[in-house]
Design a protein around this motif. Structure first.
Motif, PDB file in Angstrom:
ATOM      1  N   LYS A 190     -11.185  10.459  12.010  1.00 35.93           N
ATOM      2  CA  LYS A 190     -11.529  11.380  10.923  1.00 35.93           C
ATOM      3  C   LYS A 190     -10.472  11.343   9.819  1.00 35.93           C
ATOM      4  N   ALA A 191      -9.199  11.324  10.189  1.00 38.91           N
ATOM      5  CA  ALA A 191      -8.119  11.279   9.200  1.00 38.91           C
ATOM      6  C   ALA A 191      -8.203  10.010   8.366  1.00 38.91           C
ATOM      7  N   ARG A 192      -8.442   8.897   9.024  1.00 36.30           N
ATOM      8  CA  ARG A 192      -8.548   7.624   8.299  1.00 36.30           C
ATOM      9  C   ARG A 192      -9.752   7.612   7.364  1.00 36.30           C
ATOM     10  N   ALA A 193     -10.850   8.184   7.812  1.00 30.07           N
ATOM     11  CA  ALA A 193     -12.051   8.263   6.960  1.00 30.07           C
ATOM     12  C   ALA A 193     -11.780   9.147   5.747  1.00 30.07           C
ATOM     13  N   ASN A 194     -11.086  10.265   5.961  1.00 29.90           N
ATOM     14  CA  ASN A 194     -10.746  11.154   4.843  1.00 29.90           C
ATOM     15  C   ASN A 194      -9.809  10.473   3.852  1.00 29.90           C
ATOM     16  N   ALA A 195      -8.841   9.718   4.356  1.00 30.47           N
ATOM     17  CA  ALA A 195      -7.914   8.999   3.479  1.00 30.47           C
ATOM     18  C   ALA A 195      -8.658   7.942   2.660  1.00 30.47           C
ATOM     19  N   GLU A 196      -9.586   7.250   3.301  1.00 30.76           N
ATOM     20  CA  GLU A 196     -10.372   6.243   2.591  1.00 30.76           C
ATOM     21  C   GLU A 196     -11.244   6.905   1.523  1.00 30.76           C
ATOM     22  N   LYS A 197     -11.879   7.998   1.896  1.00 32.38           N
ATOM     23  CA  LYS A 197     -12.738   8.733   0.957  1.00 32.38           C
ATOM     24  C   LYS A 197     -11.937   9.221  -0.249  1.00 32.38           C
ATOM     25  N   GLY A 198     -10.707   9.682  -0.008  1.00 34.32           N
ATOM     26  CA  GLY A 198      -9.856  10.159  -1.087  1.00 34.32           C
ATOM     27  C   GLY A 198      -9.080   9.055  -1.781  1.00 34.32           C
ATOM     28  N   TYR A 213      -6.608   7.325  -0.688  1.00 34.03           N
ATOM     29  CA  TYR A 213      -5.165   7.445  -0.465  1.00 34.03           C
ATOM     30  C   TYR A 213      -4.665   6.175   0.209  1.00 34.03           C
ATOM     31  N   LYS A 214      -3.728   5.513  -0.431  1.00 43.01           N
ATOM     32  CA  LYS A 214      -3.226   4.234   0.079  1.00 43.01           C
ATOM     33  C   LYS A 214      -1.852   4.369   0.735  1.00 43.01           C
ATOM     34  N   ASN A 215      -1.149   5.464   0.471  1.00 37.79           N
ATOM     35  CA  ASN A 215       0.233   5.605   0.953  1.00 37.79           C
ATOM     36  C   ASN A 215       0.329   6.503   2.187  1.00 37.79           C
ATOM     37  N   VAL A 216      -0.657   6.425   3.073  1.00 40.09           N
ATOM     38  CA  VAL A 216      -0.641   7.233   4.291  1.00 40.09           C
ATOM     39  C   VAL A 216      -0.807   6.334   5.512  1.00 40.09           C
ATOM     40  N   GLU A 217      -0.309   6.822   6.607  1.00 43.37           N
ATOM     41  CA  GLU A 217      -0.439   6.119   7.880  1.00 43.37           C
ATOM     42  C   GLU A 217      -0.671   7.175   8.957  1.00 43.37           C
ATOM     43  N   PHE A 218      -1.546   6.884   9.882  1.00 40.05           N
ATOM     44  CA  PHE A 218      -1.852   7.813  10.961  1.00 40.05           C
ATOM     45  C   PHE A 218      -1.524   7.154  12.293  1.00 40.05           C
TER      46      PHE A 218
END
Length: 151
Positions: A8-16, A18-23
């Motif tokens: 879910k976090a990765r999907a939210n980052a992709e939707k937003g 956001y390129k500078n995040v890691e989970f």
């Protein structure tokens, strides 16, 4: 904490976009992060759910770089709650079951090595909708925002 949360976090980052995040998959008591590798730790009403808050703050201190900052928003107790409330499903769901007294919470942060431990804001937390025995819980819970620094 779970593969589903990561997805879910990765999907939210992709939707937003956001390129500078890691989970990473892990637990708050054993962070999957190298020593002195993190600039900032932000937590919102999670630490009170851990049964070992001392270890949580020690882990936060371990992974922060010198000069790193801890910013926490959490629920704490102004007075002890009756056991019937602490052990209730409502308290667990409402994130109160693991809450400890404010002074103890702040002491654990300092004991982990943090300096400049400051309560940035504090407000009463309404619990009247959660419990039948509201009088016993009235003015017992507070929401605090805490800042601390690793020197």
């Amino acid at each position: 904490m779970t593969p589903e949360m990561l997805k879910k976090a990765r999907a939210n980052a992709e939707k937003g976009e956001y390129k500078n995040v890691e989970f990473r998959l892990g637990e708050i008591e054993k962070l999957p992060v190298e020593n002195s590798s993190v600039d900032v730790i932000i937590s919102n009403c999670v630490i009170n759910l851990s049964p070992d808050k001392k270890v949580v703050f020690e882990e936060a201190f371990r992974v922060l770089k010198p000069g790193g900052r801890l910013m926490v928003s959490d629920l704490v107790l102004a007075k002890e709650l009756p056991d019937a409330i602490k052990e209730s499903v409502e308290a667990y769901v409402g994130c109160l079951a693991g809450a400890i007294k404010k002074d103890e919470y702040l002491k654990l942060i300092s004991m982990a090595g943090f300096q400049d431990v400051k309560v940035i804001s504090e407000s009463s937390y309404p619990v009247d909708a959660m419990f039948d025995n509201f009088e016993a819980a009235q003015n017992a819970v507070a929401s605090i925002k805490v800042s601390a620094i690793k020197r």
